[in-house]
Design a protein around this motif. Structure first.
Motif, short mmCIF file in Angstrom:
data_model
loop_
_atom_site.label_atom_id
_atom_site.label_comp_id
_atom_site.label_asym_id
_atom_site.label_seq_id
_atom_site.Cartn_x
_atom_site.Cartn_y
_atom_site.Cartn_z
N VAL A 179 0.24 2.45 -5.85
CA VAL A 179 -0.31 3.41 -6.77
C VAL A 179 0.64 4.39 -7.15
CG1 VAL A 179 -2.17 4.96 -7.11
CG2 VAL A 179 -2.92 3.16 -5.68
N VAL A 200 -7.94 5.92 -4.94
CA VAL A 200 -6.48 5.70 -4.70
C VAL A 200 -6.36 5.31 -3.26
CG1 VAL A 200 -4.57 6.79 -4.43
CG2 VAL A 200 -5.88 7.43 -6.43
N ILE A 255 -6.37 4.28 -12.66
CA ILE A 255 -7.57 4.92 -11.89
C ILE A 255 -7.52 6.40 -12.84
CG2 ILE A 255 -8.04 6.21 -9.70
CD1 ILE A 255 -6.11 4.17 -8.31
N HIS A 281 -2.11 -2.37 -2.40
CA HIS A 281 -1.86 -2.33 -3.86
C HIS A 281 -0.95 -0.93 -3.89
CE1 HIS A 281 -4.20 -5.33 -5.29
NE2 HIS A 281 -5.32 -4.57 -4.60
N SER A 314 -0.19 0.39 -10.39
CA SER A 314 -1.39 1.16 -11.28
C SER A 314 -1.08 2.61 -11.00
CB SER A 314 -2.79 0.54 -10.75
OG SER A 314 -2.94 0.98 -9.37
N GLU A 321 -8.34 3.73 -1.36
CA GLU A 321 -8.86 2.30 -1.13
C GLU A 321 -7.79 1.33 -1.61
OE1 GLU A 321 -12.75 -0.34 -2.79
OE2 GLU A 321 -12.84 1.89 -3.04
N ARG A 322 -7.41 1.64 -3.01
CA ARG A 322 -6.39 0.75 -3.28
C ARG A 322 -5.20 0.68 -2.68
NH1 ARG A 322 -5.92 0.46 -9.37
NH2 ARG A 322 -7.84 0.61 -10.07
N GLY A 378 0.87 -1.44 -0.05
CA GLY A 378 0.14 -0.18 -0.20
C GLY A 378 0.84 1.31 0.02
N LYS A 422 -4.90 -1.50 -15.35
CA LYS A 422 -5.98 -1.04 -14.19
C LYS A 422 -5.65 0.39 -13.71
CE LYS A 422 -6.51 -5.83 -12.99
NZ LYS A 422 -6.60 -6.79 -11.77
#
Length: 286
Positions: free
Chosen positions: A165, A155, A138, A163, A115, A157-158, A92, A136
């Motif tokens: 970003v 963002v 955003i 994940h 992503s 939430e990812r 994250g 994928k």
């Protein structure tokens, strides 16, 4: 390619053709340029046909993505140099850097795949559209500022889901000699999710070490023109310096300032110097 509609969030760069061609390397004899361009184009197109593999779930997919990005850069005549770091395996993470070119996507992908936050209409671009969907992204509609909180929430939430970003807080491309301020909006996602930010200092150079603006995607450039300029160049070297992770804290503006200082090599300075205006960029990835 036209610039996105201007609004309060999107700053306008001032880089143009004069920036791109200043200090360009001599390409060499014509027959050498033709052979080099033909070989690189064929290799890049062949490799591009396998880009869909990046979306296939598999063990060690991050290693595959890094390898793919390195191979793509090599076929385009770009070599990588990485310093600083190391990249910490922390789930994250929001990754940020300055924004110069479409090449940034591949160069960052060699060290930390993830992503991207990108302009929504990229999905309609020829050739790039399918790649954008596979990665994928955003999407952000740069002409509708009201939707920005929803993008920030996506963002966050990812990031909460573990994940990586990647975002370019300048909001548009610059030539690499000039640069813009880091807008604080995307940093709110890291604050909300309580996740760290990884700043990367990215620069392009000629093979002799001089700063290069060949990869810059600015002004009236079309994507094809920019790609052609990179492929015909003798060699471009991309240097990425991995800066220290930044804890999110509670103030997005403070976080943005800390990350901008790191990306500009000013992490030990309290005050940031004013941004350098050079030209007119493309809002490629936010």
């Amino acid at each position: 390619m036209t610039l996105a509609t201007e609004h309060a969030w999107l700053q306008r760069a001032s880089c143009g053709a004069g920036c791109v061609h200043a200090g360009a390397d001599a390409p060499g004899p014509r027959w050498v340029v033709v052979c080099r361009t033909t070989l690189r184009t064929a290799a890049a197109l062949t490799l591009f046909c396998g880009v869909w593999l990046l979306a296939v779930p598999m063990p060690g997919r991050a290693h595959v993505q890094r390898g793919y990005c390195r191979m793509m850069l090599r076929t385009l005549g770009v070599r990588m140099q990485v310093s600083g770091g190391p990249i910490r395996n922390v789930p994250g993470v929001l990754v940020v850097s300055g924004h110069v070119s479409w090449l940034d996507i591949f160069t960052i992908g060699t060290v930390v795949p993830g992503s991207y936050v990108a302009r929504a209409d990229l999905v309609d671009w020829p050739a790039l559209g399918p790649v954008v969907r596979l990665m994928k992204i955003i999407p952000i509609d740069r002409a509708r500022l009201r939707r920005l909180p929803a993008v920030v929430a996506a963002v966050a939430e990812r990031l909460r889901a573990g994940h990586t970003v990647i975002a370019f807080p300048e909001g548009t491309t610059w030539c690499g000699l000039g640069y813009g301020r880091f807008r604080p909006a995307m940093f709110q996602a890291a604050v909300d999710a309580g996740r760290p930010v990884q700043p990367l200092r990215l620069s392009y150079r000629h093979r002799d070490g001089r700063p290069s603006t060949v990869p810059a995607f600015v002004g009236d450039d079309s994507l094809l023109t920019s790609v052609r300029r990179v492929i015909t160049a003798r060699r471009t070297v991309c240097h990425i310096h991995v800066e220290s992770l930044q804890l999110p804290g509670t103030d997005r503006r403070d976080l943005a300032a800390r990350c901008e200082a790191a990306v500009r090599g000013q992490a030990n300075r309290i005050a940031l110097v004013a941004p350098t205006d050079c030209g007119e960029g493309h809002a490629l990835v936010a």
